[in-house]
Design a protein around this motif. Sequence first.
Motif, PDB file in Angstrom:
ATOM      1  N   ASP A  97       0.832  -1.199   0.000  1.00  0.00           N
ATOM      2  CA  ASP A  97       0.000   0.000   0.000  1.00  0.00           C
ATOM      3  C   ASP A  97       0.865   1.247   0.000  1.00  0.00           C
ATOM      4  OD1 ASP A  97      -2.240  -1.618   0.173  1.00  0.00           O
ATOM      5  OD2 ASP A  97      -2.326  -1.507   2.352  1.00  0.00           O
ATOM      6  N   MET A  98       0.642   2.103  -1.000  1.00  0.00           N
ATOM      7  CA  MET A  98       1.415   3.335  -1.101  1.00  0.00           C
ATOM      8  C   MET A  98       0.488   4.499  -1.410  1.00  0.00           C
ATOM      9  SD  MET A  98       4.861   2.071  -3.073  1.00  0.00           S
ATOM     10  CE  MET A  98       5.897   3.266  -2.238  1.00  0.00           C
ATOM     11  N   GLN A  99       0.705   5.612  -0.708  1.00  0.00           N
ATOM     12  CA  GLN A  99       0.002   6.841  -1.065  1.00  0.00           C
ATOM     13  C   GLN A  99       0.578   7.316  -2.383  1.00  0.00           C
ATOM     14  OE1 GLN A  99       0.807   9.428   2.260  1.00  0.00           O
ATOM     15  NE2 GLN A  99      -1.200   9.020   3.133  1.00  0.00           N
ATOM     16  N   TYR A 100      -0.235   7.976  -3.187  1.00  0.00           N
ATOM     17  CA  TYR A 100       0.281   8.455  -4.464  1.00  0.00           C
ATOM     18  C   TYR A 100      -0.128   9.893  -4.729  1.00  0.00           C
ATOM     19  CZ  TYR A 100      -4.389   7.750  -6.413  1.00  0.00           C
ATOM     20  OH  TYR A 100      -5.737   7.819  -6.655  1.00  0.00           O
ATOM     21  N   GLU A 101       0.654  10.523  -5.573  1.00  0.00           N
ATOM     22  CA  GLU A 101       0.354  11.855  -6.067  1.00  0.00           C
ATOM     23  C   GLU A 101       0.874  11.919  -7.494  1.00  0.00           C
ATOM     24  OE1 GLU A 101       1.353  16.548  -5.061  1.00  0.00           O
ATOM     25  OE2 GLU A 101       2.171  14.965  -3.802  1.00  0.00           O
ATOM     26  N   ILE A 102       0.078  12.480  -8.381  1.00  0.00           N
ATOM     27  CA  ILE A 102       0.489  12.684  -9.763  1.00  0.00           C
ATOM     28  C   ILE A 102       0.499  14.184  -9.990  1.00  0.00           C
ATOM     29  CG2 ILE A 102      -0.080  12.277 -12.180  1.00  0.00           C
ATOM     30  CD1 ILE A 102      -1.522   9.700 -11.201  1.00  0.00           C
ATOM     31  N   LYS A 103       1.680  14.711 -10.354  1.00  0.00           N
ATOM     32  CA  LYS A 103       1.822  16.164 -10.467  1.00  0.00           C
ATOM     33  C   LYS A 103       2.955  16.484 -11.432  1.00  0.00           C
ATOM     34  CE  LYS A 103       3.670  19.015  -7.099  1.00  0.00           C
ATOM     35  NZ  LYS A 103       3.723  19.534  -5.740  1.00  0.00           N
ATOM     36  N   ASP A 104       2.688  17.330 -12.420  1.00  0.00           N
ATOM     37  CA  ASP A 104       3.712  17.807 -13.352  1.00  0.00           C
ATOM     38  C   ASP A 104       4.529  16.663 -13.968  1.00  0.00           C
ATOM     39  OD1 ASP A 104       2.951  20.435 -12.723  1.00  0.00           O
ATOM     40  OD2 ASP A 104       4.399  20.545 -11.093  1.00  0.00           O
ATOM     41  N   ASN A 105       3.851  15.697 -14.579  1.00  0.00           N
ATOM     42  CA  ASN A 105       4.515  14.537 -15.208  1.00  0.00           C
ATOM     43  C   ASN A 105       5.329  13.706 -14.234  1.00  0.00           C
ATOM     44  OD1 ASN A 105       3.533  14.594 -17.845  1.00  0.00           O
ATOM     45  ND2 ASN A 105       5.005  16.159 -18.443  1.00  0.00           N
ATOM     46  N   LYS A 106       5.031  13.827 -12.960  1.00  0.00           N
ATOM     47  CA  LYS A 106       5.724  13.041 -11.943  1.00  0.00           C
ATOM     48  C   LYS A 106       4.710  12.180 -11.200  1.00  0.00           C
ATOM     49  CE  LYS A 106       9.718  15.976 -11.168  1.00  0.00           C
ATOM     50  NZ  LYS A 106       9.546  16.851 -12.304  1.00  0.00           N
ATOM     51  N   LEU A 107       5.151  10.980 -10.851  1.00  0.00           N
ATOM     52  CA  LEU A 107       4.384  10.067 -10.014  1.00  0.00           C
ATOM     53  C   LEU A 107       5.159   9.918  -8.717  1.00  0.00           C
ATOM     54  CD1 LEU A 107       2.217   7.909  -9.414  1.00  0.00           C
ATOM     55  CD2 LEU A 107       3.670   6.264 -10.636  1.00  0.00           C
ATOM     56  N   ILE A 108       4.525  10.264  -7.615  1.00  0.00           N
ATOM     57  CA  ILE A 108       5.172  10.206  -6.305  1.00  0.00           C
ATOM     58  C   ILE A 108       4.460   9.148  -5.474  1.00  0.00           C
ATOM     59  CG2 ILE A 108       5.788  11.515  -4.239  1.00  0.00           C
ATOM     60  CD1 ILE A 108       5.420  14.055  -6.170  1.00  0.00           C
ATOM     61  N   LEU A 109       5.218   8.159  -5.018  1.00  0.00           N
ATOM     62  CA  LEU A 109       4.684   7.081  -4.191  1.00  0.00           C
ATOM     63  C   LEU A 109       5.330   7.147  -2.825  1.00  0.00           C
ATOM     64  CD1 LEU A 109       4.894   4.121  -6.737  1.00  0.00           C
ATOM     65  CD2 LEU A 109       2.894   5.514  -6.190  1.00  0.00           C
ATOM     66  N   LYS A 110       4.520   7.039  -1.772  1.00  0.00           N
ATOM     67  CA  LYS A 110       5.039   7.057  -0.404  1.00  0.00           C
ATOM     68  C   LYS A 110       4.541   5.821   0.328  1.00  0.00           C
ATOM     69  CE  LYS A 110       4.804  10.883   2.055  1.00  0.00           C
ATOM     70  NZ  LYS A 110       4.311  11.933   2.976  1.00  0.00           N
ATOM     71  N   ASN A 111       5.494   5.060   0.911  1.00  0.00           N
ATOM     72  CA  ASN A 111       5.095   3.837   1.610  1.00  0.00           C
ATOM     73  C   ASN A 111       4.628   4.153   3.032  1.00  0.00           C
ATOM     74  OD1 ASN A 111       7.418   4.030   3.237  1.00  0.00           O
ATOM     75  ND2 ASN A 111       8.469   2.341   2.222  1.00  0.00           N
ATOM     76  N   THR A 112       4.206   3.129   3.749  1.00  0.00           N
ATOM     77  CA  THR A 112       3.654   3.327   5.092  1.00  0.00           C
ATOM     78  C   THR A 112       4.706   3.786   6.099  1.00  0.00           C
ATOM     79  OG1 THR A 112       3.939   0.965   5.537  1.00  0.00           O
ATOM     80  CG2 THR A 112       1.774   1.673   4.764  1.00  0.00           C
ATOM     81  N   SER A 113       5.984   3.629   5.768  1.00  0.00           N
ATOM     82  CA  SER A 113       7.066   4.122   6.638  1.00  0.00           C
ATOM     83  C   SER A 113       7.426   5.568   6.334  1.00  0.00           C
ATOM     84  CB  SER A 113       8.317   3.256   6.469  1.00  0.00           C
ATOM     85  OG  SER A 113       8.057   1.928   6.825  1.00  0.00           O
ATOM     86  N   GLY A 114       6.778   6.151   5.314  1.00  0.00           N
ATOM     87  CA  GLY A 114       7.048   7.537   4.951  1.00  0.00           C
ATOM     88  C   GLY A 114       8.148   7.720   3.929  1.00  0.00           C
ATOM     89  N   LYS A 115       8.714   6.619   3.416  1.00  0.00           N
ATOM     90  CA  LYS A 115       9.765   6.730   2.395  1.00  0.00           C
ATOM     91  C   LYS A 115       9.114   6.955   1.039  1.00  0.00           C
ATOM     92  CE  LYS A 115      13.257   4.338   4.908  1.00  0.00           C
ATOM     93  NZ  LYS A 115      14.383   3.470   4.887  1.00  0.00           N
ATOM     94  N   THR A 116       9.738   7.833   0.245  1.00  0.00           N
ATOM     95  CA  THR A 116       9.146   8.287  -1.007  1.00  0.00           C
ATOM     96  C   THR A 116       9.974   7.858  -2.212  1.00  0.00           C
ATOM     97  OG1 THR A 116       8.216  10.211   0.116  1.00  0.00           O
ATOM     98  CG2 THR A 116       8.399  10.352  -2.262  1.00  0.00           C
ATOM     99  N   LEU A 117       9.260   7.505  -3.280  1.00  0.00           N
ATOM    100  CA  LEU A 117       9.846   7.238  -4.590  1.00  0.00           C
ATOM    101  C   LEU A 117       9.239   8.248  -5.558  1.00  0.00           C
ATOM    102  CD1 LEU A 117       9.371   3.361  -4.635  1.00  0.00           C
ATOM    103  CD2 LEU A 117      11.541   4.575  -4.300  1.00  0.00           C
ATOM    104  N   THR A 118      10.082   8.985  -6.275  1.00  0.00           N
ATOM    105  CA  THR A 118       9.597   9.969  -7.235  1.00  0.00           C
ATOM    106  C   THR A 118      10.031   9.538  -8.631  1.00  0.00           C
ATOM    107  OG1 THR A 118       9.764  11.732  -5.592  1.00  0.00           O
ATOM    108  CG2 THR A 118       9.592  12.400  -7.905  1.00  0.00           C
ATOM    109  N   TYR A 119       9.052   9.402  -9.518  1.00  0.00           N
ATOM    110  CA  TYR A 119       9.292   8.987 -10.891  1.00  0.00           C
ATOM    111  C   TYR A 119       8.912  10.129 -11.827  1.00  0.00           C
ATOM    112  CZ  TYR A 119       8.725   4.330  -8.765  1.00  0.00           C
ATOM    113  OH  TYR A 119       8.819   3.208  -7.968  1.00  0.00           O
ATOM    114  N   GLU A 120       9.572  10.182 -12.966  1.00  0.00           N
ATOM    115  CA  GLU A 120       9.228  11.145 -14.003  1.00  0.00           C
ATOM    116  C   GLU A 120       8.716  10.381 -15.213  1.00  0.00           C
ATOM    117  OE1 GLU A 120      11.103  15.273 -15.166  1.00  0.00           O
ATOM    118  OE2 GLU A 120      12.424  13.607 -15.712  1.00  0.00           O
TER     119      GLU A 120
END
Length: 127
Positions: A97-120
């Motif tokens: 389970d990851m929170q997500y945000e899509i913004k400015d051609n970026k996909l941002i995923l955040k896991n339950t520990s708060g660590k983030t992965l940012t994709y373009e």
Amino acid sequence: MNTFFCSALAFLSLASCNFINNVNGNEYKLIEPKYPIEVTLGFKKASFYGGALNRYFGTYKSTAEIVTFSNIASTKMAGAPEDMKAEDEYFQIFGKDMQYEIKDNKLILKNTSGKTLTYEKIQKEGK
């Protein structure tokens, strides 16, 4: 009461479709954190795929705020120790389970520990 329930269910269904509609057919390259290997993530209908040192794939579903990755599998090729370590670190963050945000051609995923992965988003030829 039934009208409220149906309205809430319809909203959640549309929010879920929003993620799918935004990512379906797209591919992304990980830009943060930085690893010595290229990491990608793509979506096709209800499945995802990507590459790091190995290819990985599985299924996903989403709600208004959460994307759930499941049935995750990957190839098992060995590589340079630093590449294998980078891939292990990536998979410690990615998945479930990851929170997500899509913004400015970026996909941002955040896991339950708060660590983030940012994709373009990768621009494909012809698009």
